[in-house]
Design an enzyme around this catalytic site. Sequence first.
Site, short mmCIF file in Angstrom:
data_model
loop_
_atom_site.label_atom_id
_atom_site.label_comp_id
_atom_site.label_asym_id
_atom_site.label_seq_id
_atom_site.Cartn_x
_atom_site.Cartn_y
_atom_site.Cartn_z
N ASP A 1 31.99 66.44 96.42
CA ASP A 1 31.35 67.01 97.62
C ASP A 1 32.36 67.25 98.74
O ASP A 1 33.34 66.52 98.88
CB ASP A 1 30.25 66.05 98.09
CG ASP A 1 29.34 66.69 99.12
OD1 ASP A 1 29.24 67.94 99.15
OD2 ASP A 1 28.71 65.94 99.89
N THR B 1 20.35 70.26 90.50
CA THR B 1 19.11 71.04 90.37
C THR B 1 18.68 71.58 91.74
O THR B 1 17.89 72.51 91.82
CB THR B 1 17.97 70.19 89.76
OG1 THR B 1 17.91 68.92 90.45
CG2 THR B 1 18.18 69.92 88.28
N ASN C 1 20.95 72.67 94.03
CA ASN C 1 21.95 73.61 94.55
C ASN C 1 21.56 75.08 94.39
O ASN C 1 22.19 75.96 94.98
CB ASN C 1 23.33 73.37 93.93
CG ASN C 1 24.03 72.12 94.44
OD1 ASN C 1 24.75 71.44 93.72
ND2 ASN C 1 23.83 71.80 95.71
C1 IPE Z 1 25.73 66.94 95.63
O1 IPE Z 1 26.26 67.58 96.74
C2 IPE Z 1 25.80 67.84 94.44
C3 IPE Z 1 27.13 68.13 93.93
C4 IPE Z 1 28.26 67.67 94.40
C5 IPE Z 1 27.16 68.98 92.79
P1 IPE Z 1 25.35 68.35 97.77
O2 IPE Z 1 26.25 68.87 98.83
O3 IPE Z 1 24.49 69.33 97.09
O4 IPE Z 1 24.42 67.17 98.32
P2 IPE Z 1 23.59 67.04 99.67
O5 IPE Z 1 22.80 68.31 99.83
O6 IPE Z 1 24.57 66.88 100.78
O7 IPE Z 1 22.77 65.83 99.47
C1 IPE Z 2 30.26 70.38 96.71
O1 IPE Z 2 30.70 70.83 97.93
C2 IPE Z 2 30.10 71.50 95.71
C3 IPE Z 2 28.72 71.71 95.25
C4 IPE Z 2 27.67 71.07 95.67
C5 IPE Z 2 28.53 72.72 94.23
P1 IPE Z 2 29.70 71.45 99.01
O2 IPE Z 2 29.60 72.91 98.78
O3 IPE Z 2 28.41 70.72 99.01
O4 IPE Z 2 30.49 71.16 100.34
P2 IPE Z 2 29.88 70.75 101.74
O5 IPE Z 2 29.06 69.54 101.53
O6 IPE Z 2 29.06 71.92 102.21
O7 IPE Z 2 31.07 70.50 102.60
MG MG Z 3 27.77 69.08 100.02
#
Ligand code: IPE
Ligand code: IPE
Ligand code: MG
Length: 230
Positions: free
Chosen positions: A15, A61, A63
């Site tokens: 993340d 799921t 995303n």
């Molecule tokens: C969790 O990250 C999912 C992945 C890293 C694939 P998210 O960025 O989607 O999680 P939330 O929305 O901050 O909980």
């Molecule tokens: C994790 O990074 C990648 C996925 C969830 C696919 P993020 O895209 O959630 O990055 P932040 O949380 O917006 O910084």
């Molecule tokens: Mg994230």
Amino acid sequence: MDEKILPRHIGIIMDGNGRWAKKRLLPRTAGHVQGAKAFRKCLRHCIDLGIECVTFYAFSTENWKRPKEEVNAIMKLFSDYLDEGLDMEEDDVVMRFIGDTAPLDDALREKIGRITADTAGNHGTVCNIAVNYGGRDDILHAVKGLIKAGSDPDTLTEESISGNLYTAGLPDVDLIIRPSGEQRISNFLIWQAAYAEYVFMDVLWPDFSEKDLDGAIEEYSRRNRRFGGI
Ligand code: IPE
Ligand code: IPE
Ligand code: MG
């Protein structure tokens, strides 16, 4: 590092890609590109450390709520990775994919099937990539499978549920690492991580280095795991 205190199974929530890009005034997709590089580096380090199993959370799921362009960019990166891969044979890695692959496009599913089959006979680190993965969906999918197979509810056990999850046959997760500063599980491996140790780190995923992984494992090795005992 002392082998006895190495986690058998590490789960990593990759993340912080978006924030990494934002800090640099770049599009979010640039963060995902850099995140994919961090993933390669981290998997390599897990192999070098002799980690038995590592699960990377790549796409949840939830995303799908993101803009279509971002979802497509993530899928494209994923597909590029599968084309290029590691030197799986040399590294003896077993590649597995957890989550519901049905909504992914056919070409991607075909690649997933091929790499899974090609590496199934390897004996080294098991690398699970969680794509369209949700912990709740994992449990639901397992329960549906058990019902369809005609399981008798009275003989259902925790082991039978574990044995029908996407991670069937793998040890429970010992250590969950979440970079990016968020302190939540976000529907990752909720059943398998029932007794995991959690290490939350402020580093954004694209900046995650070998040192960060070593640091998380060291922190893990200092924890006193009791599993409800004393
Ligand atoms: C969790 O990250 C999912 C992945 C890293 C694939 P998210 O960025 O989607 O999680 P939330 O929305 O901050 O909980
Ligand atoms: C994790 O990074 C990648 C996925 C969830 C696919 P993020 O895209 O959630 O990055 P932040 O949380 O917006 O910084
Ligand atoms: Mg994230």
